[in-house]
Design an enzyme around this catalytic site. Structure first.
Site, PDB file in Angstrom:
ATOM      1  N   SER A 143     -10.641  25.061  14.850  1.00  0.00           N
ATOM      2  CA  SER A 143     -10.034  26.393  14.817  1.00  0.00           C
ATOM      3  C   SER A 143      -9.687  26.808  16.235  1.00  0.00           C
ATOM      4  O   SER A 143     -10.401  26.450  17.189  1.00  0.00           O
ATOM      5  CB  SER A 143     -11.000  27.420  14.217  1.00  0.00           C
ATOM      6  OG  SER A 143     -10.499  28.741  14.381  1.00  0.00           O
ATOM      7  N   TYR A 156     -19.436  31.124  14.423  1.00  0.00           N
ATOM      8  CA  TYR A 156     -18.229  30.416  13.990  1.00  0.00           C
ATOM      9  C   TYR A 156     -17.504  29.813  15.191  1.00  0.00           C
ATOM     10  O   TYR A 156     -17.126  28.632  15.173  1.00  0.00           O
ATOM     11  CB  TYR A 156     -17.312  31.384  13.238  1.00  0.00           C
ATOM     12  CG  TYR A 156     -16.055  30.739  12.714  1.00  0.00           C
ATOM     13  CD1 TYR A 156     -16.089  29.944  11.573  1.00  0.00           C
ATOM     14  CD2 TYR A 156     -14.828  30.920  13.355  1.00  0.00           C
ATOM     15  CE1 TYR A 156     -14.936  29.337  11.086  1.00  0.00           C
ATOM     16  CE2 TYR A 156     -13.678  30.326  12.878  1.00  0.00           C
ATOM     17  CZ  TYR A 156     -13.735  29.537  11.740  1.00  0.00           C
ATOM     18  OH  TYR A 156     -12.594  28.935  11.268  1.00  0.00           O
TER      19      TYR A 156
END
Length: 258
Positions: A143, A156
């Site tokens: 990501s 995350y």
């Protein structure tokens, strides 16, 4: 890889973790369009079964929690007769949205268990047959959040940076043995997960979800988020690039520019 053919993945079998919905389902559709057979895995058998039924007989499924070594080992045994030559490590969870000081150790460990440990376990299980044959492709879904600040999302972001580091090092280990390892770093993808984030941000600021979304996408060169279909197309494109190894590809609609 045989770039430029009608079905460059014909005769190959791909394994997609987290394939029952969202990005995993979009990646599966993209691989099918290039002629691959696809095995999808995940924790939700109902979603897996529905996805396999919707996408046709070239898709089969196995239930597996990629964070659990015993389940990944059982998955590998169940696929021992399959020649898995494409591995897409897509399974991931978003984790909590909170300041670091309010995040529990349990929540932190759960995010790293799925997002990082899962990639490690799947690669450990399915790389040996690839290196033994001298060919194969691994794509890890990371990501752009692993490369830029995203406030109140430390587990995350840290987990996705770890995936990028795992990718570049692993590429150096298995590239000489004929296996490519790369990562794809999507920016925000339109869908339920981002809708949840906008809702939580609206609750925090006292605004609306629409305002939170507008402020967010204003940082993108294209003024929008990417789509699940674009992520699937990017995976297809990466598999058509035989010289790609150890790379991390941004797909962010201009949210991140380097």
């Amino acid at each position: 890889m045989t770039a430029g053919t009608e079905a460059p993945l014909a005769g190959r079998t791909a394994l997609v973790s987290g394939g029952g919905s969202g990005l995993g389902r979009a990646v599966t559709r993209a691989l099918l369009s290039d002629g691959a057979r696809v095995v999808i895995t995940g924790r939700d058998e109902r979603r897996l079964r529905e996805t396999a039924a919707a996408l046709g007989p070239a898709v089969t499924y196995r239930v597996c929690d990629v964070s659990r070594p015993s389940e990944v080992a059982a998955l590998a045994r169940s696929l021992a007769d399959e020649e898995i030559s494409v591995l897409v490590n897509n399974a991931g969870i978003a984790g909590p949205v909170a300041p670091l000081t309010e995040i529990s150790a349990e929540d932190w460990d759960e995010v790293f268990g799925v997002n990082v440990r899962g990639v490690f376990l799947m690669c450990r299980a399915f790389l040996p047959p690839m290196t033994g044959r001298g060919t194969g492709d691994v794509i890890n879904i990371a990501s752009v959040s692993g490369k830029r600040p995203l406030l109140r999302r430390t587990p995350y972001c840290a987990s996705k940076m770890a995936v990028i580091g795992l990718t570049t090092t692993l590429a150096g280990e298995v590239g000489p043995l004929g296996v490519t390892v790369n990562s794809l770093s999507p920016g925000p993808v339109s869908g339920p997960r981002m809708e949840r984030n906008f809702r939580l941000e609206a609750e925090r600021t006292g605004g609306s979800s629409a305002e939170a979304e507008a402020a967010f996408v204003a940082r993108s060169a294209l003024g929008r988020m990417v789509t699940e279909e674009e992520v699937g197309a990017a995976v297809r494109a990466m598999l058509r690039m035989p010289g790609l190894c150890g790379a991390d590809i941004d797909l962010s609609a201009g949210m991140v520019a380097r």
